[in-house]
Design a protein around this motif. Structure first.
Motif, short mmCIF file in Angstrom:
data_model
loop_
_atom_site.label_atom_id
_atom_site.label_comp_id
_atom_site.label_asym_id
_atom_site.label_seq_id
_atom_site.Cartn_x
_atom_site.Cartn_y
_atom_site.Cartn_z
N GLY A 116 17.30 20.14 -14.34
CA GLY A 116 17.76 20.27 -15.73
C GLY A 116 19.12 20.95 -15.84
N HIS A 117 19.98 20.33 -16.64
CA HIS A 117 21.33 20.87 -16.88
C HIS A 117 21.69 20.58 -18.33
N THR A 118 21.86 21.47 -19.18
CA THR A 118 21.76 22.91 -19.08
C THR A 118 21.33 23.45 -20.45
N LEU A 119 20.65 24.58 -20.49
CA LEU A 119 20.08 25.05 -21.76
C LEU A 119 21.06 25.85 -22.61
N VAL A 120 21.88 26.66 -21.96
CA VAL A 120 22.76 27.57 -22.71
C VAL A 120 24.18 27.43 -22.16
N TRP A 121 25.07 26.91 -22.99
CA TRP A 121 26.47 26.70 -22.59
C TRP A 121 27.32 26.85 -23.83
N TYR A 122 28.58 27.16 -23.63
CA TYR A 122 29.47 27.29 -24.81
C TYR A 122 30.07 25.95 -25.20
N GLU A 123 29.93 24.95 -24.32
CA GLU A 123 30.54 23.64 -24.58
C GLU A 123 29.48 22.59 -24.91
N GLN A 124 29.96 21.42 -25.33
CA GLN A 124 29.08 20.29 -25.67
C GLN A 124 27.94 20.69 -26.60
N LEU A 125 28.33 21.47 -27.61
CA LEU A 125 27.40 21.76 -28.71
C LEU A 125 27.62 20.67 -29.76
N PHE A 134 18.22 29.52 -30.78
CA PHE A 134 18.25 29.76 -29.33
C PHE A 134 16.83 29.70 -28.74
N VAL A 135 15.92 30.44 -29.36
CA VAL A 135 14.54 30.50 -28.87
C VAL A 135 13.88 29.12 -28.99
N GLU A 136 14.08 28.50 -30.14
CA GLU A 136 13.47 27.19 -30.38
C GLU A 136 13.98 26.15 -29.36
N HIS A 137 15.28 26.18 -29.11
CA HIS A 137 15.86 25.19 -28.21
C HIS A 137 15.31 25.37 -26.78
N ILE A 138 15.42 26.58 -26.27
CA ILE A 138 15.01 26.80 -24.88
C ILE A 138 13.52 26.50 -24.72
N THR A 139 12.73 26.96 -25.67
CA THR A 139 11.29 26.77 -25.55
C THR A 139 10.91 25.29 -25.65
N THR A 140 11.48 24.60 -26.62
CA THR A 140 11.12 23.19 -26.82
C THR A 140 11.52 22.34 -25.61
N VAL A 141 12.72 22.56 -25.12
CA VAL A 141 13.23 21.70 -24.05
C VAL A 141 12.53 22.00 -22.72
N LYS A 198 9.59 23.33 -22.32
CA LYS A 198 8.17 22.92 -22.42
C LYS A 198 8.01 21.42 -22.17
N ARG A 199 8.95 20.65 -22.70
CA ARG A 199 8.84 19.19 -22.58
C ARG A 199 8.76 18.75 -21.12
N TYR A 200 9.51 19.45 -20.26
CA TYR A 200 9.53 19.03 -18.85
C TYR A 200 8.80 20.04 -17.95
N ALA A 201 8.00 20.90 -18.57
CA ALA A 201 7.32 21.94 -17.78
C ALA A 201 6.50 21.31 -16.66
N GLY A 202 6.64 21.86 -15.47
CA GLY A 202 5.89 21.36 -14.32
C GLY A 202 6.58 20.19 -13.64
N GLN A 203 7.59 19.61 -14.29
CA GLN A 203 8.27 18.44 -13.68
C GLN A 203 9.64 18.80 -13.13
N MET A 204 10.19 19.94 -13.54
CA MET A 204 11.56 20.29 -13.17
C MET A 204 11.58 21.04 -11.84
N TYR A 233 16.53 33.48 -19.68
CA TYR A 233 15.69 33.35 -18.49
C TYR A 233 14.23 33.69 -18.80
N ARG A 234 14.03 34.70 -19.62
CA ARG A 234 12.64 35.07 -19.96
C ARG A 234 11.96 33.95 -20.75
N LEU A 235 12.69 33.35 -21.66
CA LEU A 235 12.10 32.26 -22.45
C LEU A 235 11.79 31.05 -21.56
N ALA A 236 12.72 30.73 -20.67
CA ALA A 236 12.52 29.56 -19.80
C ALA A 236 11.32 29.80 -18.86
N ALA A 237 11.23 31.00 -18.32
CA ALA A 237 10.14 31.30 -17.38
C ALA A 237 8.78 31.23 -18.08
#
Ligand code: XIL
Length: 388
Positions: free
Chosen positions: A132-141, A158-165, A167-173, A211-215
């Motif tokens: 996965g590339h990438t959850l938090v960046w200053y570009e391509q918003l 921020f929380v909604e984005h990281i958690t939703t994305v 979760k969608r690929y949890a276990g596959q990444m 990182y805490r949200l992604a983990a």
């Protein structure tokens, strides 16, 4: 310090690229020079011979390494030859753009996973790892970001984005570039942090929070901090390496679930000066924090090289071989990915085009998907790497 390596220590001392004229001059004087641009010197004598035809993924796997590439969904879906090349060469696939905010979030309340899902399915079908590339960046918003996101609602987004994305690929990444390019000492912020909407709205702890949200959402994925401009020996890069190391140390000391550093590795033939000793000791410092290292976006810009494709290919291949032999000497380096696989599709066509208009040749396969010397250089570097 260097451990056993296929290159002589002297050759490893300082590497940079110069033109062929410079190469010949340096070659003549090389015995008197303790430091010289080895890529150019060796460019004339290296044969780039490779044993057998095993694809890059097999050579990497034999050493406990992972090899792969980034691809966009649109051109992968429509190009069977690219599909076959990726399936043949790559053990891991990363969406080049499709997991960025700009692509995933057409509107503030809509997530569009259609293209990233297609790529995830492609990876699964062909038994490749997915990254996965990438959850938090200053570009391509997305366009709407500036109008909609502010100090009051930034944390919710921020929380909604990281958690939703995640979760969608949890276990596959296999891994996630959770935060991309958060350090830019030139921006003059505390701890060398880059000015970004996230820093402005959430403060410096946005990194740890990510990182805490992604983990929490995907406990299986390797969580990576990905950064550019760490490779070369200039003052700027030196300052950046120090700031990145400090950031990683701080995150680790606070028990943040971060597992690896991604070194983008957008190299530039003819310009970049690689000090192997400095780079090697940076890699050791990162490894000693208990972190793995991934080479995440490797390519070699030939923008400044002579027009003749044969000359360009030799110099580009030398840059590949020199760089990989330094980084693969560090056992914490577990993966190498190219940013694209074939010269047919490379961001450098638009990002750093040549002034003579000739197509750029930065990747291991040419634009008809035939292996170039850069492919040989990568194959040789994997073959010579120590087993992980
Ligand atoms: C690039 C893509 O390759 C382009 O298609 C896009 O237009 C811009 O972004 N560092 C990164 C990647 O982390 O996301 C960038 O990808 C290349 C530089």
């Amino acid at each position: 310090m260097f451990k056993k390596s296929s290159m002589s220590r002297r050759r490893l001392l300082y590497m940079g690229v110069s033109g062929l004229a410079g190469a010949i001059a340096v070659a003549v004087a090389k015995d008197r020079l303790p430091i010289y641009p080895s890529q150019a010197v060796n460019n004339l004598t290296r044969d780039f011979k490779v044993a057998g035809l095993t694809p890059l993924k097999g050579r990497a796997t034999a050493k406990g390494l992972i090899y792969g590439a980034a691809s966009g969904q649109d051109f992968l879906a429509s190009d069977k030859t690219l599909q076959a090349s990726i399936v043949r060469e790559c053990g891991i696939l990363v969406p080049e753009n499709e997991l960025k905010w700009q692509f995933l979030r057409p509107r503030p309340d809509v997530f569009d996973f259609s293209k990233s899902d297609w790529l995830a399915q492609f990876a699964r079908t062909h038994k490749m790892l997915f990254r996965g590339h990438t959850l938090v960046w200053y570009e391509q918003l997305p366009e709407w970001f500036k109008e909609v996101v502010n100090r009051q609602n930034a944390e919710k987004f921020f929380v909604e984005h990281i958690t939703t994305v995640t979760k969608r690929y949890a276990g596959q990444m296999h891994s996630w570039d959770v935060v991309n390019e958060a350090i830019e000492p030139d921006d003059g912020q505390k701890a060398g942090l880059r000015k970004s909407p996230w820093l402005e709205f959430l403060g410096p702890d946005y990194i740890e929070l990510a990182y805490r949200l992604a983990a929490q959402a995907d406990p299986k994925a390797m969580l990576v901090y990905n950064e550019n401009a760490l490779e070369y020996s200039g003052r700027k890069e030196e300052v950046k390496r120090t700031a990145v190391l400090k950031l990683l140390e701080r995150l680790k000391s606070r028990g943040t679930p971060i597992h690896a550093l991604g070194i983008q590795s957008h190299l530039v033939a003819q310009e970049g000066a690689l000090n192997a000793k400095k780079l090697r000791s940076f890699l050791s410092d990162v490894a000693s924090l208990g972190l793995k290292i991934l080479i995440t976006e490797l390519d070699v810009s030939d923008q400044k090289l002579p027009l003749d494709p044969a000359v360009r290919d030799r110099i580009v291949a030398s840059v590949y071989e020199d760089y990989l032999s330094v980084v693969l000497d560090e056992k914490a380096v577990i993966a190498v990915l190219n940013w694209g696989l074939s010269d047919r599709h490379t961001w450098l066509s638009t990002f750093t085009p040549r002034s003579d208009g000739a197509p750029v040749r930065p990747l291991p396969l040419d634009s008809s998907f035939k292996p170039k010397l850069a492919w040989n250089a990568m194959a040789r570097a994997f073959d010579q790497a120590r087993k992980r």
